[in-house]
Design a protein around this motif. Structure first.
Motif, PDB file in Angstrom:
ATOM      1  N   ILE A 104       0.868  -1.173   0.000  1.00  0.00           N
ATOM      2  CA  ILE A 104       0.000   0.000   0.000  1.00  0.00           C
ATOM      3  C   ILE A 104       0.907   1.225   0.000  1.00  0.00           C
ATOM      4  O   ILE A 104       1.729   1.393   0.905  1.00  0.00           O
ATOM      5  N   THR A 105       0.768   2.063  -1.031  1.00  0.00           N
ATOM      6  CA  THR A 105       1.642   3.227  -1.189  1.00  0.00           C
ATOM      7  C   THR A 105       0.824   4.501  -1.358  1.00  0.00           C
ATOM      8  O   THR A 105      -0.333   4.476  -1.767  1.00  0.00           O
ATOM      9  N   ARG A 106       1.484   5.623  -1.013  1.00  0.00           N
ATOM     10  CA  ARG A 106       0.930   6.947  -1.313  1.00  0.00           C
ATOM     11  C   ARG A 106       1.282   7.296  -2.751  1.00  0.00           C
ATOM     12  O   ARG A 106       2.129   6.643  -3.372  1.00  0.00           O
ATOM     13  N   ALA A 107       0.691   8.364  -3.265  1.00  0.00           N
ATOM     14  CA  ALA A 107       0.947   8.796  -4.644  1.00  0.00           C
ATOM     15  C   ALA A 107       2.419   9.114  -4.888  1.00  0.00           C
ATOM     16  O   ALA A 107       2.918   8.946  -6.003  1.00  0.00           O
ATOM     17  N   ASP A 108       3.146   9.539  -3.827  1.00  0.00           N
ATOM     18  CA  ASP A 108       4.572   9.869  -3.998  1.00  0.00           C
ATOM     19  C   ASP A 108       5.459   8.627  -3.921  1.00  0.00           C
ATOM     20  O   ASP A 108       6.686   8.731  -3.974  1.00  0.00           O
ATOM     21  N   GLY A 109       4.842   7.454  -3.794  1.00  0.00           N
ATOM     22  CA  GLY A 109       5.592   6.203  -3.744  1.00  0.00           C
ATOM     23  C   GLY A 109       5.960   5.729  -2.356  1.00  0.00           C
ATOM     24  O   GLY A 109       6.499   4.635  -2.199  1.00  0.00           O
ATOM     25  N   THR A 110       5.670   6.525  -1.335  1.00  0.00           N
ATOM     26  CA  THR A 110       5.978   6.126   0.040  1.00  0.00           C
ATOM     27  C   THR A 110       5.189   4.873   0.411  1.00  0.00           C
ATOM     28  O   THR A 110       3.972   4.820   0.222  1.00  0.00           O
ATOM     29  N   LEU A 111       5.894   3.878   0.942  1.00  0.00           N
ATOM     30  CA  LEU A 111       5.239   2.652   1.388  1.00  0.00           C
ATOM     31  C   LEU A 111       4.535   2.921   2.717  1.00  0.00           C
ATOM     32  O   LEU A 111       5.166   3.325   3.690  1.00  0.00           O
ATOM     33  N   ILE A 112       3.228   2.714   2.750  1.00  0.00           N
ATOM     34  CA  ILE A 112       2.402   2.958   3.931  1.00  0.00           C
ATOM     35  C   ILE A 112       2.270   1.690   4.767  1.00  0.00           C
ATOM     36  O   ILE A 112       2.335   1.718   5.989  1.00  0.00           O
ATOM     37  N   ALA A 113       2.060   0.559   4.080  1.00  0.00           N
ATOM     38  CA  ALA A 113       1.853  -0.705   4.789  1.00  0.00           C
ATOM     39  C   ALA A 113       2.118  -1.876   3.847  1.00  0.00           C
ATOM     40  O   ALA A 113       2.053  -1.728   2.628  1.00  0.00           O
ATOM     41  N   THR A 114       2.410  -3.011   4.457  1.00  0.00           N
ATOM     42  CA  THR A 114       2.469  -4.267   3.718  1.00  0.00           C
ATOM     43  C   THR A 114       1.449  -5.212   4.319  1.00  0.00           C
ATOM     44  O   THR A 114       1.149  -5.139   5.510  1.00  0.00           O
ATOM     45  N   PHE A 115       0.923  -6.070   3.497  1.00  0.00           N
ATOM     46  CA  PHE A 115      -0.161  -6.972   3.885  1.00  0.00           C
ATOM     47  C   PHE A 115       0.153  -8.315   3.242  1.00  0.00           C
ATOM     48  O   PHE A 115       0.554  -8.374   2.087  1.00  0.00           O
ATOM     49  N   ARG A 116       0.004  -9.377   3.989  1.00  0.00           N
ATOM     50  CA  ARG A 116       0.138 -10.723   3.424  1.00  0.00           C
ATOM     51  C   ARG A 116      -1.163 -11.461   3.687  1.00  0.00           C
ATOM     52  O   ARG A 116      -1.655 -11.513   4.813  1.00  0.00           O
ATOM     53  N   GLY A 117      -1.717 -12.017   2.624  1.00  0.00           N
ATOM     54  CA  GLY A 117      -2.958 -12.756   2.726  1.00  0.00           C
ATOM     55  C   GLY A 117      -2.781 -14.198   2.298  1.00  0.00           C
ATOM     56  O   GLY A 117      -2.100 -14.482   1.315  1.00  0.00           O
ATOM     57  N   HIS A 118      -3.371 -15.082   3.071  1.00  0.00           N
ATOM     58  CA  HIS A 118      -3.413 -16.513   2.746  1.00  0.00           C
ATOM     59  C   HIS A 118      -4.832 -16.811   2.306  1.00  0.00           C
ATOM     60  O   HIS A 118      -5.785 -16.505   3.034  1.00  0.00           O
ATOM     61  N   SER A 119      -4.988 -17.415   1.146  1.00  0.00           N
ATOM     62  CA  SER A 119      -6.314 -17.678   0.603  1.00  0.00           C
ATOM     63  C   SER A 119      -6.646 -19.160   0.598  1.00  0.00           C
ATOM     64  O   SER A 119      -5.766 -20.013   0.688  1.00  0.00           O
ATOM     65  N   ARG A 120      -7.936 -19.424   0.487  1.00  0.00           N
ATOM     66  CA  ARG A 120      -8.426 -20.799   0.400  1.00  0.00           C
ATOM     67  C   ARG A 120      -9.519 -20.819  -0.664  1.00  0.00           C
ATOM     68  O   ARG A 120     -10.474 -20.033  -0.612  1.00  0.00           O
ATOM     69  N   THR A 121      -9.388 -21.705  -1.630  1.00  0.00           N
ATOM     70  CA  THR A 121     -10.377 -21.850  -2.690  1.00  0.00           C
ATOM     71  C   THR A 121     -11.490 -22.778  -2.231  1.00  0.00           C
ATOM     72  O   THR A 121     -11.231 -23.831  -1.641  1.00  0.00           O
ATOM     73  N   LEU A 122     -12.723 -22.351  -2.477  1.00  0.00           N
ATOM     74  CA  LEU A 122     -13.909 -23.117  -2.120  1.00  0.00           C
ATOM     75  C   LEU A 122     -14.573 -23.659  -3.381  1.00  0.00           C
ATOM     76  O   LEU A 122     -14.138 -23.364  -4.495  1.00  0.00           O
ATOM     77  N   LYS A 123     -15.646 -24.384  -3.208  1.00  0.00           N
ATOM     78  CA  LYS A 123     -16.424 -24.850  -4.353  1.00  0.00           C
ATOM     79  C   LYS A 123     -17.163 -23.666  -4.953  1.00  0.00           C
ATOM     80  O   LYS A 123     -17.595 -22.768  -4.236  1.00  0.00           O
ATOM     81  N   GLY A 124     -17.310 -23.667  -6.258  1.00  0.00           N
ATOM     82  CA  GLY A 124     -18.091 -22.643  -6.928  1.00  0.00           C
ATOM     83  C   GLY A 124     -17.248 -21.741  -7.810  1.00  0.00           C
ATOM     84  O   GLY A 124     -16.022 -21.697  -7.693  1.00  0.00           O
ATOM     85  N   THR A 125     -17.948 -21.039  -8.698  1.00  0.00           N
ATOM     86  CA  THR A 125     -17.301 -20.107  -9.619  1.00  0.00           C
ATOM     87  C   THR A 125     -17.955 -18.737  -9.504  1.00  0.00           C
ATOM     88  O   THR A 125     -19.051 -18.610  -8.957  1.00  0.00           O
ATOM     89  N   LEU A 126     -17.283 -17.739 -10.007  1.00  0.00           N
ATOM     90  CA  LEU A 126     -17.807 -16.377  -9.991  1.00  0.00           C
ATOM     91  C   LEU A 126     -18.763 -16.137 -11.154  1.00  0.00           C
ATOM     92  O   LEU A 126     -19.653 -15.292 -11.069  1.00  0.00           O
ATOM     93  N   PHE A 127     -18.544 -16.837 -12.250  1.00  0.00           N
ATOM     94  CA  PHE A 127     -19.430 -16.741 -13.403  1.00  0.00           C
ATOM     95  C   PHE A 127     -19.514 -18.118 -14.055  1.00  0.00           C
ATOM     96  O   PHE A 127     -18.604 -18.937 -13.891  1.00  0.00           O
ATOM     97  N   PRO A 128     -20.594 -18.389 -14.767  1.00  0.00           N
ATOM     98  CA  PRO A 128     -20.727 -19.703 -15.413  1.00  0.00           C
ATOM     99  C   PRO A 128     -19.617 -19.888 -16.454  1.00  0.00           C
ATOM    100  O   PRO A 128     -19.382 -19.017 -17.279  1.00  0.00           O
ATOM    101  N   ALA A 129     -18.959 -21.015 -16.391  1.00  0.00           N
ATOM    102  CA  ALA A 129     -17.851 -21.270 -17.325  1.00  0.00           C
ATOM    103  C   ALA A 129     -18.348 -21.711 -18.675  1.00  0.00           C
ATOM    104  O   ALA A 129     -19.414 -22.168 -18.861  1.00  0.00           O
TER     105      ALA A 129
END
Length: 141
Positions: free
Chosen positions: A116-141
């Motif tokens: 996450i950065t400001r417009a001048d490029g300054t780093l405001i924060a870092t975030f790490r996310g761990h994801s898990r895939t479930l059953k289902g789709t966002l749109f019909p394939a």
């Protein structure tokens, strides 16, 4: 469909139901497989008692970028674990950019880093996310 077309269509489907991001004034700038870039401008309602951007809003921007990045494969994917490190304050009027990058995606698990950065490029924060895939789709394939 190409991987980019799947990412674009997945983002469109996710955005249509993402009331939180929309109401926070978040803008989705781009997606690609495993990647997303979103922005948000800090309003007076988003500042804390010190006059800085409240960490919860910074987290929300990062979490939205995480969601769009990990949902670029037309598979319903949710957060399993997230952590944030605040580095510098955001201020009223700052437009913050969250840039999400896939680090690893194996089986039903993924790891994503968001800067996450400001417009001048300054780093405001870092975030790490761990994801898990479930059953289902966002749109019909």
């Amino acid at each position: 469909m190409t991987p980019q077309e799947i990412a674009d269509r997945s983002a469109k489907a996710l955005w249509e139901n993402d009331n939180a991001s929309q109401r926070l004034g978040i803008t989705l700038l781009s997606v690609a497989p495993g990647e997303a870039v979103l922005t948000m401008t800090i309003t007076d309602q988003m500042t804390n008692g010190h006059g800085n951007a409240h960490g919860g809003y910074i987290f929300s921007l990062a979490d939205s970028a995480f969601a769009f990045a990990c949902n670029t494969y037309n598979q319903v994917t949710v957060a399993q674990h997230c952590s944030v490190t605040y580095i510098a304050p955001g201020s009223l009027g700052d437009t913050l950019t969250a840039t999400a990058q896939e680090v690893s995606r194996t089986g039903r698990s993924g790891i994503y880093d968001i800067a996450i950065t400001r417009a001048d490029g300054t780093l405001i924060a870092t975030f790490r996310g761990h994801s898990r895939t479930l059953k289902g789709t966002l749109f019909p394939a």
